[in-house]
Motif scaffolding. Structure first.
Motif, PDB file in Angstrom:
ATOM      1  N   LEU A   1      72.812  47.578   5.412  1.00  0.00           N
ATOM      2  CA  LEU A   1      73.299  47.214   6.739  1.00  0.00           C
ATOM      3  C   LEU A   1      74.298  48.206   7.313  1.00  0.00           C
ATOM      4  CD1 LEU A   1      73.711  43.363   6.302  1.00  0.00           C
ATOM      5  CD2 LEU A   1      71.834  44.606   7.343  1.00  0.00           C
ATOM      6  N   LYS A   2      74.540  49.284   6.611  1.00  0.00           N
ATOM      7  CA  LYS A   2      75.472  50.277   7.144  1.00  0.00           C
ATOM      8  C   LYS A   2      74.729  51.194   8.115  1.00  0.00           C
ATOM      9  CE  LYS A   2      74.834  53.764   3.642  1.00  0.00           C
ATOM     10  NZ  LYS A   2      75.417  54.740   2.801  1.00  0.00           N
ATOM     11  N   PRO A   3      75.417  51.737   9.097  1.00  0.00           N
ATOM     12  CA  PRO A   3      74.751  52.658  10.027  1.00  0.00           C
ATOM     13  C   PRO A   3      74.408  53.971   9.327  1.00  0.00           C
ATOM     14  CG  PRO A   3      77.092  52.514  10.507  1.00  0.00           C
ATOM     15  CD  PRO A   3      76.807  51.496   9.449  1.00  0.00           C
ATOM     16  N   PRO A   4      73.437  54.699   9.850  1.00  0.00           N
ATOM     17  CA  PRO A   4      73.061  55.958   9.201  1.00  0.00           C
ATOM     18  C   PRO A   4      74.168  57.003   9.310  1.00  0.00           C
ATOM     19  CG  PRO A   4      71.845  55.660  11.230  1.00  0.00           C
ATOM     20  CD  PRO A   4      72.595  54.395  10.996  1.00  0.00           C
TER      21      PRO A   4
ATOM     22  N   TRP B   1      70.325  61.658  10.252  1.00  0.00           N
ATOM     23  CA  TRP B   1      69.668  61.611  11.554  1.00  0.00           C
ATOM     24  C   TRP B   1      68.460  62.536  11.665  1.00  0.00           C
ATOM     25  CZ3 TRP B   1      69.682  57.950  14.941  1.00  0.00           C
ATOM     26  CH2 TRP B   1      70.743  57.068  14.988  1.00  0.00           C
ATOM     27  N   PRO B   2      68.492  63.758  11.154  1.00  0.00           N
ATOM     28  CA  PRO B   2      67.278  64.587  11.261  1.00  0.00           C
ATOM     29  C   PRO B   2      66.066  63.962  10.569  1.00  0.00           C
ATOM     30  CG  PRO B   2      69.147  65.959  10.717  1.00  0.00           C
ATOM     31  CD  PRO B   2      69.614  64.540  10.630  1.00  0.00           C
ATOM     32  N   LYS B   3      66.280  63.320   9.438  1.00  0.00           N
ATOM     33  CA  LYS B   3      65.173  62.652   8.745  1.00  0.00           C
ATOM     34  C   LYS B   3      64.641  61.483   9.575  1.00  0.00           C
ATOM     35  CE  LYS B   3      63.969  60.299   4.483  1.00  0.00           C
ATOM     36  NZ  LYS B   3      64.443  59.715   3.237  1.00  0.00           N
ATOM     37  N   ILE B   4      65.538  60.730  10.207  1.00  0.00           N
ATOM     38  CA  ILE B   4      65.122  59.598  11.041  1.00  0.00           C
ATOM     39  C   ILE B   4      64.300  60.084  12.228  1.00  0.00           C
ATOM     40  CG2 ILE B   4      65.993  57.775  12.559  1.00  0.00           C
ATOM     41  CD1 ILE B   4      68.374  57.528  10.618  1.00  0.00           C
ATOM     42  N   VAL B   5      64.775  61.133  12.881  1.00  0.00           N
ATOM     43  CA  VAL B   5      64.051  61.683  14.035  1.00  0.00           C
ATOM     44  C   VAL B   5      62.686  62.206  13.604  1.00  0.00           C
ATOM     45  CG1 VAL B   5      64.090  63.530  15.754  1.00  0.00           C
ATOM     46  CG2 VAL B   5      66.146  62.187  15.329  1.00  0.00           C
TER      47      VAL B   5
END
Length: 111
Positions: free
Chosen positions: A26-29, A34-38
């Motif tokens: 439940l913690k924010p990234p 972020w590059p992996k998420i994008v």
């Protein structure tokens, strides 16, 4: 007293498990994630083709979309604290018209 104590003791392992997963899931990234998420979002967008979906996959995607929309509307209702609209406190005193409160039904005369 003993029943409440047994309830607390029986719930303790479940709470430990919940807090273990909550701390990680439940913690924010982090900024370095972020590059992996994008990249994963772009890969999904590029590989998604509605013509190659099975009926089961289409139903799952549609139900997830409906669920997101319904949770949005539920959040709006909770935020407004009213079902149909925003409650606005009037900035002027309410007008009290006596003539509407003293209305009497006219008598109907039979001819």
């Amino acid at each position: 007293m003993t029943s409440s104590l047994t309830i607390v003791k029986s719930a303790q392992p479940r709470l430990v498990t919940f807090f273990h997963y909550a701390r990680h899931e439940l913690k924010p990234p982090l900024p370095n994630e972020w590059p992996k998420i994008v990249h994963e979002i772009n890969a999904f967008k590029n590989s998604f083709n509605a013509r190659n979906l099975t009926v089961k996959e289409a139903i799952v995607y549609a139900s997830v979309g409906v669920e997101v929309v319904l949770w949005f509307f539920a959040g709006e209702v909770i935020g407004r604290r009213h079902l149909l609209g925003y409650y606005v406190v009037p900035s002027f005193p309410a007008i009290h018209l006596e003539r509407y409160h003293e209305w009497e039904e006219p008598e109907i005369k039979e001819t």
